[in-house]
Design an enzyme around this catalytic site. Structure first.
Site, PDB file in Angstrom:
ATOM      1  N   ALA A  62      36.020  28.713  43.675  1.00 25.31           N
ATOM      2  CA  ALA A  62      36.348  28.150  42.359  1.00 25.31           C
ATOM      3  C   ALA A  62      37.676  28.769  41.937  1.00 25.31           C
ATOM      4  O   ALA A  62      38.068  29.825  42.436  1.00 25.31           O
ATOM      5  CB  ALA A  62      35.251  28.516  41.364  1.00 25.31           C
ATOM      6  N   GLY A 102      32.792  29.110  45.997  1.00 26.15           N
ATOM      7  CA  GLY A 102      32.561  27.679  45.840  1.00 26.15           C
ATOM      8  C   GLY A 102      32.948  26.889  47.067  1.00 26.15           C
ATOM      9  O   GLY A 102      32.401  25.809  47.319  1.00 26.15           O
ATOM     10  N   GLU A 105      30.037  27.023  49.190  1.00 30.20           N
ATOM     11  CA  GLU A 105      28.980  26.241  48.530  1.00 30.20           C
ATOM     12  C   GLU A 105      29.181  24.751  48.743  1.00 30.20           C
ATOM     13  O   GLU A 105      28.222  23.995  48.926  1.00 30.20           O
ATOM     14  CB  GLU A 105      28.925  26.597  47.038  1.00 30.20           C
ATOM     15  CG  GLU A 105      28.377  28.003  46.821  1.00 30.20           C
ATOM     16  CD  GLU A 105      28.496  28.470  45.387  1.00 30.20           C
ATOM     17  OE1 GLU A 105      29.600  28.393  44.815  1.00 30.20           O
ATOM     18  OE2 GLU A 105      27.484  28.901  44.829  1.00 30.20           O
ATOM     19  N   GLU A 125      31.443  36.448  45.192  1.00 26.60           N
ATOM     20  CA  GLU A 125      31.392  36.425  43.729  1.00 26.60           C
ATOM     21  C   GLU A 125      31.022  37.766  43.099  1.00 26.60           C
ATOM     22  O   GLU A 125      31.494  38.097  42.016  1.00 26.60           O
ATOM     23  CB  GLU A 125      30.411  35.356  43.258  1.00 26.60           C
ATOM     24  CG  GLU A 125      30.911  33.934  43.454  1.00 26.60           C
ATOM     25  CD  GLU A 125      30.591  33.376  44.829  1.00 26.60           C
ATOM     26  OE1 GLU A 125      30.319  34.140  45.761  1.00 26.60           O
ATOM     27  OE2 GLU A 125      30.648  32.138  44.953  1.00 26.60           O
TER      28      GLU A 125
HETATM   29  N1  T1G Z   1      41.255  31.300  42.189  1.00 29.18           N
HETATM   30  C1  T1G Z   1      42.502  31.345  41.683  1.00 29.18           C
HETATM   31  N2  T1G Z   1      43.561  31.912  42.317  1.00 29.18           N
HETATM   32  C2  T1G Z   1      43.322  32.457  43.530  1.00 29.18           C
HETATM   33  C3  T1G Z   1      42.033  32.459  44.129  1.00 29.18           C
HETATM   34  C4  T1G Z   1      40.973  31.838  43.397  1.00 29.18           C
HETATM   35  N3  T1G Z   1      39.752  31.751  43.891  1.00 29.18           N
HETATM   36  N4  T1G Z   1      42.135  33.084  45.323  1.00 29.18           N
HETATM   37  C5  T1G Z   1      43.408  33.452  45.469  1.00 29.18           C
HETATM   38  N5  T1G Z   1      44.133  33.089  44.404  1.00 29.18           N
HETATM   39  C6  T1G Z   1      45.564  33.278  44.210  1.00 29.18           C
HETATM   40  C7  T1G Z   1      45.945  34.742  44.098  1.00 29.18           C
HETATM   41  O1  T1G Z   1      45.824  35.197  42.759  1.00 29.18           O
HETATM   42  C8  T1G Z   1      47.386  34.715  44.568  1.00 29.18           C
HETATM   43  O2  T1G Z   1      48.155  34.200  43.472  1.00 29.18           O
HETATM   44  C9  T1G Z   1      47.379  33.630  45.657  1.00 29.18           C
HETATM   45  O3  T1G Z   1      46.225  32.818  45.382  1.00 29.18           O
HETATM   46  C10 T1G Z   1      47.266  34.198  47.054  1.00 29.18           C
HETATM   47  O4  T1G Z   1      46.118  35.068  47.046  1.00 29.18           O
HETATM   48  C11 T1G Z   1      31.237  28.842  41.560  1.00 29.18           C
HETATM   49  C12 T1G Z   1      32.287  31.151  40.794  1.00 29.18           C
HETATM   50  C13 T1G Z   1      41.504  33.681  49.838  1.00 29.18           C
HETATM   51  C14 T1G Z   1      41.246  35.824  51.119  1.00 29.18           C
HETATM   52  O5  T1G Z   1      36.716  35.325  45.265  1.00 29.18           O
HETATM   53  O6  T1G Z   1      39.849  36.628  48.495  1.00 29.18           O
HETATM   54  O7  T1G Z   1      33.890  30.481  43.801  1.00 29.18           O
HETATM   55  O8  T1G Z   1      49.724  36.161  43.202  1.00 29.18           O
HETATM   56  O9  T1G Z   1      47.400  37.159  47.576  1.00 29.18           O
HETATM   57  O10 T1G Z   1      45.944  37.911  50.728  1.00 29.18           O
HETATM   58  O11 T1G Z   1      30.218  30.246  43.090  1.00 29.18           O
HETATM   59  O12 T1G Z   1      42.977  35.240  47.873  1.00 29.18           O
HETATM   60  O13 T1G Z   1      50.402  34.160  44.564  1.00 29.18           O
HETATM   61  O14 T1G Z   1      50.166  33.969  42.056  1.00 29.18           O
HETATM   62  O15 T1G Z   1      44.874  37.109  47.714  1.00 29.18           O
HETATM   63  O16 T1G Z   1      46.143  35.580  51.820  1.00 29.18           O
HETATM   64  C15 T1G Z   1      35.309  33.040  44.932  1.00 29.18           C
HETATM   65  C16 T1G Z   1      39.385  35.171  46.156  1.00 29.18           C
HETATM   66  C17 T1G Z   1      35.779  32.605  43.573  1.00 29.18           C
HETATM   67  C18 T1G Z   1      38.249  34.402  46.827  1.00 29.18           C
HETATM   68  C19 T1G Z   1      43.513  34.945  50.548  1.00 29.18           C
HETATM   69  N6  T1G Z   1      36.427  33.177  45.820  1.00 29.18           N
HETATM   70  N7  T1G Z   1      40.591  35.106  46.966  1.00 29.18           N
HETATM   71  O17 T1G Z   1      44.075  36.250  50.569  1.00 29.18           O
HETATM   72  O18 T1G Z   1      46.284  35.812  49.387  1.00 29.18           O
HETATM   73  S1  T1G Z   1      34.444  32.529  42.415  1.00 29.18           S
HETATM   74  C20 T1G Z   1      37.066  34.361  45.893  1.00 29.18           C
HETATM   75  C21 T1G Z   1      40.720  35.905  48.077  1.00 29.18           C
HETATM   76  C22 T1G Z   1      33.522  31.219  42.932  1.00 29.18           C
HETATM   77  C23 T1G Z   1      31.490  29.826  42.675  1.00 29.18           C
HETATM   78  C24 T1G Z   1      32.201  31.070  42.257  1.00 29.18           C
HETATM   79  C25 T1G Z   1      42.056  35.851  48.743  1.00 29.18           C
HETATM   80  C26 T1G Z   1      42.053  35.053  50.065  1.00 29.18           C
HETATM   81  P1  T1G Z   1      49.710  34.642  43.317  1.00 29.18           P
HETATM   82  P2  T1G Z   1      46.159  36.415  47.907  1.00 29.18           P
HETATM   83  P3  T1G Z   1      45.666  36.435  50.710  1.00 29.18           P
END
Ligand code: T1G
Length: 692
Positions: A62, A102, A105, A125
């Site tokens: 998400a 997500g 999911e 999460e």
């Molecule tokens: N939402 C918004 N922005 C995100 C994002 C996300 N999920 N993931 C990454 N970004 C942005 C980050 O801030 C950065 O922005 C750019 O993308 C590159 O990220 C309903 C509620 C995927 C392994 O927790 O683990 O789904 O600084 O530097 O090192 O159940 O990003 O360039 O402006 O980290 O190559 C669950 C979080 C969400 C994954 C890539 N998902 N992201 O790593 O790049 S909650 C996560 C990561 C959810 C549902 C629930 C990593 C990555 P900027 P980065 P990276």
């Protein structure tokens, strides 16, 4: 190219998500996917649907930035997943890069999942203080089993596609082109009925002990956190309730977790850590040096730990000492650290030898002549450091970065003895340097943009969290911790016991309180700093109760005891003589003892950090309040679910912080007072500053 492209491949409709950089489920993505399903339904010729990510990854979750949007504006991931789960035609998720949160999911709501071998998938999460809120808690156990699902959701760590295949989370590993493989798989399975739906599977035969053990486990691993227990409750529901009941309860608990200070804290740090890697005013095209070879001066605790960071990522290191015995001792410590990791199964003995083979010990500083970066990690004395940098200036090749690991000394003064101050920078590693992830990157007045950009890129490469700080006594982390130590000593002067101050920080979630930390670091360290600071300020020799403890010869753990005694497991025990020394001190100084509550101790200790942090921010020594939070989480064990001291102050309200500081006799920093008067938060301060 639209945010979701629709392309026909024969009788298969391919929906490609194009929402760089990580295909987060942002506004526009659900709308595009719904349009794709509408098109698939309307077209008799479409026998199956493939969902795939454009660019480097599948859906990475998400969009975390939308969590605090009003419900009607947030992308409706649950609504899309509900439709997908019941979709009339076969759906296949084609996974590369990461399928997280997500994203996984969505894949779980498809009938099938195929993946390339090096993809990763997980439900992280819990690391954001929430829980999988779009069916993950109900579907994952139905595919991989309760035990593995709990492990994945409570750790938040992803698994590789090959393991996912073994678990049945992935139906096929595609060796060649993912899209081709996915389309072929979809075609092969287009006519199979009934369509396999994860939500229709049952979870049976799970002994209740599994959940009891999980609940016991999170008491240690996630002490004080909310969402892990929600996850366990929801997974338990898969064994006792129909899918629909768990699905609804999941939504309720997700909202409760999302609106908690813990989730706000963890989400703040998620973004703050990424922001801290950005250096205001430095373009992405700033030239950097390729670090192919490192040199380290000093094979002591810090030098050896620093060397390991480079060896771990395959960068050869030449390490210099003044004497053979010190050099051999240093190498012995490095080897022992690696062998201990091998014993714990974190690496093989072959890995150990590979790393050691990259290490060249020498007594001759001239051996550093071909190093791309040289890091000085010797005794914390300005004259010693100046002498080393004078010699380095004559030895190091043009363009080499000359870094000092000093924890407080003036990097400008060190740079001034060289003919190349633009190549000089501070790289303040935190002990143990091979473990602690924080790296304070100290930008001196003349440090060039290229050296700064190279140092930040190097931090990422050696798996450190790099934060740029300015030159002052203690930079950011240690300057704040000195104020924290002052306040802790005052608490004891006023009537608290040392263990009361430590207990207050344990209750907040820190692994150590101020006095346990002092005993571990060595009481003589703080003693010498206080003496030095008094001399610099022209003040009389400090004579506090803690100075008196040091003068008894008790210097902390390293002398078997300091403020506390320590048992064989290094657990602190109050020492009656030290308590008496404190009482005698109070009597001698005419200090009236009073009862100090845990609430007061907590506020005074944390707000001493916040207040100094605000001053540091105002002086431009730190770029952002978020940077200060990152420093405290990665360098001082501040609990991530609190978001860091500045985020904690935002949660308490800066007006309340100012009032409490004044009540307890501390003077609020001007910036803190100003933000409080304007009704602002530190987070807003960060957002409002140009280029930060
Ligand atoms: N939402 C918004 N922005 C995100 C994002 C996300 N999920 N993931 C990454 N970004 C942005 C980050 O801030 C950065 O922005 C750019 O993308 C590159 O990220 C309903 C509620 C995927 C392994 O927790 O683990 O789904 O600084 O530097 O090192 O159940 O990003 O360039 O402006 O980290 O190559 C669950 C979080 C969400 C994954 C890539 N998902 N992201 O790593 O790049 S909650 C996560 C990561 C959810 C549902 C629930 C990593 C990555 P900027 P980065 P990276």
């Amino acid at each position: 190219m639209s945010i979701v492209d629709q392309t026909r491949q024969g009788d298969v409709l391919v929906l490609t998500i194009n929402n760089p950089p990580v295909n987060a489920f942002s506004p526009g993505v659900p709308e595009g996917l719904h349009a794709g399903l509408d098109a698939a339904l309307a077209d008799e010729g479409v026998k199956a649907v493939v969902i795939i990510g454009g660019g480097r990854t599948f859906i990475a979750g998400a969009d975390i930035k939308t969590f605090d949007l009003p419900r009607e504006q947030a992308p409706d991931l649950r609504g899309f997943i509900q439709r997908l789960d019941a979709f009339e035609k076969p759906t296949v998720a084609a996974i590369h890069g990461t399928a997280l949160g997500g994203g996984l999911e969505v894949a779980l709501a498809c009938n099938y999942r195929v993946s390339v071998k090096d993809a990763q998938m997980g439900l992280p999460e819990v690391k954001l203080g929430v829980l999988p809120g779009a069916g993950g808690t109900q579907r994952l156990p139905r595919v991989v089993g309760v035990q593995k699902a709990l492990e994945m959701m409570l750790s938040g760590n992803p698994i590789r596609a090959t393991e996912a295949r073994e678990l049945g989370l992935v139906d096929e590993i595609v060796e060649g082109d993912l899209l081709e493989g996915a389309v072929a798989f979809a075609r092969e399975h287009a006519n199979i009925r009934p369509l396999p739906r994860v939500s229709e599977r049952r979870v049976e035969g799970v002994p209740p002990q599994v959940f009891e053990a999980a609940r016991k486990g999170i008491e240690k691993t996630h002490k004080g956190q909310l969402s892990p227990s929600f996850i366990i409750d929801l997974v338990e529901m898969t064994t006792t309730q129909p899918f629909a009941v768990g699905w609804d309860e999941e939504a309720r608990l997700f909202m409760a977790a999302k609106d908690s200070p813990q989730s706000r804290g963890l989400r703040h740090i998620f973004f703050a850590e990424r922001e801290s890697a950005k250096i205001p005013g430095l373009g992405k095209d700033t030239p950097t040096t390729d670090i192919r070879k490192a040199g380290i001066i000093g094979a002591g605790t810090m030098g050896g730990g620093i060397a390991m960071n480079f060896l771990n990522v395959g960068i050869p290191v030449t390490i210099v000492e003044t004497g053979q015995e010190a050099l051999d001792r240093g190498l012995g410590v490095i080897r022992r650290n690696y062998e201990n990791s091998a014993k714990k199964g974190r690496m093989t003995m072959e890995d150990v030898e590979k790393r050691m083979a990259l290490l060249t010990p020498t007594l001759d500083m001239n051996a550093l002549a071909d190093a791309d970066i040289i890091i000085e990690a010797v005794f914390e004395n300005m004259e010693v450091k100046k002498d080393i940098f004078t010699r380095l200036d004559a030895i190091a090749k043009p363009g080499a970065i000359l870094a000092t690991n000093t924890s407080t000394l003036d990097v400008n003064e060190i740079a001034s003895v060289t003919s190349r101050p633009e190549q000089v920078i501070g790289l303040h590693f935190f002990s143990p340097a091979n473990v602690m992830r924080l790296l304070e990157i100290v930008r001196a007045d003349k440090t060039s943009d290229s050296v700064l950009a190279t140092s930040m890129a190097l931090a990422k490469r050696i798996k450190k969290v790099g934060v740029v700080v300015g030159v002052c006594d203690g930079f950011v982390g240690n300057r704040m911790i000195h104020r924290y130590g002052d306040e802790a000593r005052k608490l004891v002067e006023e009537g608290a016991r040392p263990e009361d101050a430590d207990a207050a920080m344990h209750a907040l979630g820190l692994p150590m309180g101020p006095f346990e930390m002092s005993d571990m670091a060595g009481l003589d360290v703080g003693y010498l700093i206080r003496q030095h600071q008094a001399k610099v300020r022209g003040e009389s020799k400090p004579d506090g109760w803690l100075d008196r403890i040091v003068e008894t010869g008790r210097k902390g753990q390293k002398t078997g005891g300091g403020i506390y005694d320590y048992d064989e497991n290094r657990r602190p025990r109050p020492n009656a003589d030290m308590q008496r020394l404190i009482e005698d001190y109070r009597a001698e100084k005419g200090l009236q003892s009073r009862e100090i509550t845990q609430e007061e101790a907590t506020k005074r200790l944390v707000y001493s950090l916040v207040n100094e942090g605000a001053q540091i921010l105002d002086e431009g020594i730190a770029q952002r309040a978020g940077d200060i939070d990152v420093i405290y989480i990665y360098g001082y064990g501040f609990p991530a679910y609190r978001g860091g001291p500045m985020q904690y102050a935002d949660e308490m309200g800066l007006g309340n912080v100012v009032a409490d500081l004044e009540q307890y006799g501390q003077t609020p920093a001007p910036l803190l007072r100003r933000l409080a008067q304007e009704g602002k938060t530190f987070a807003q301060y960060d957002r409002e500053r140009p280029g930060v």
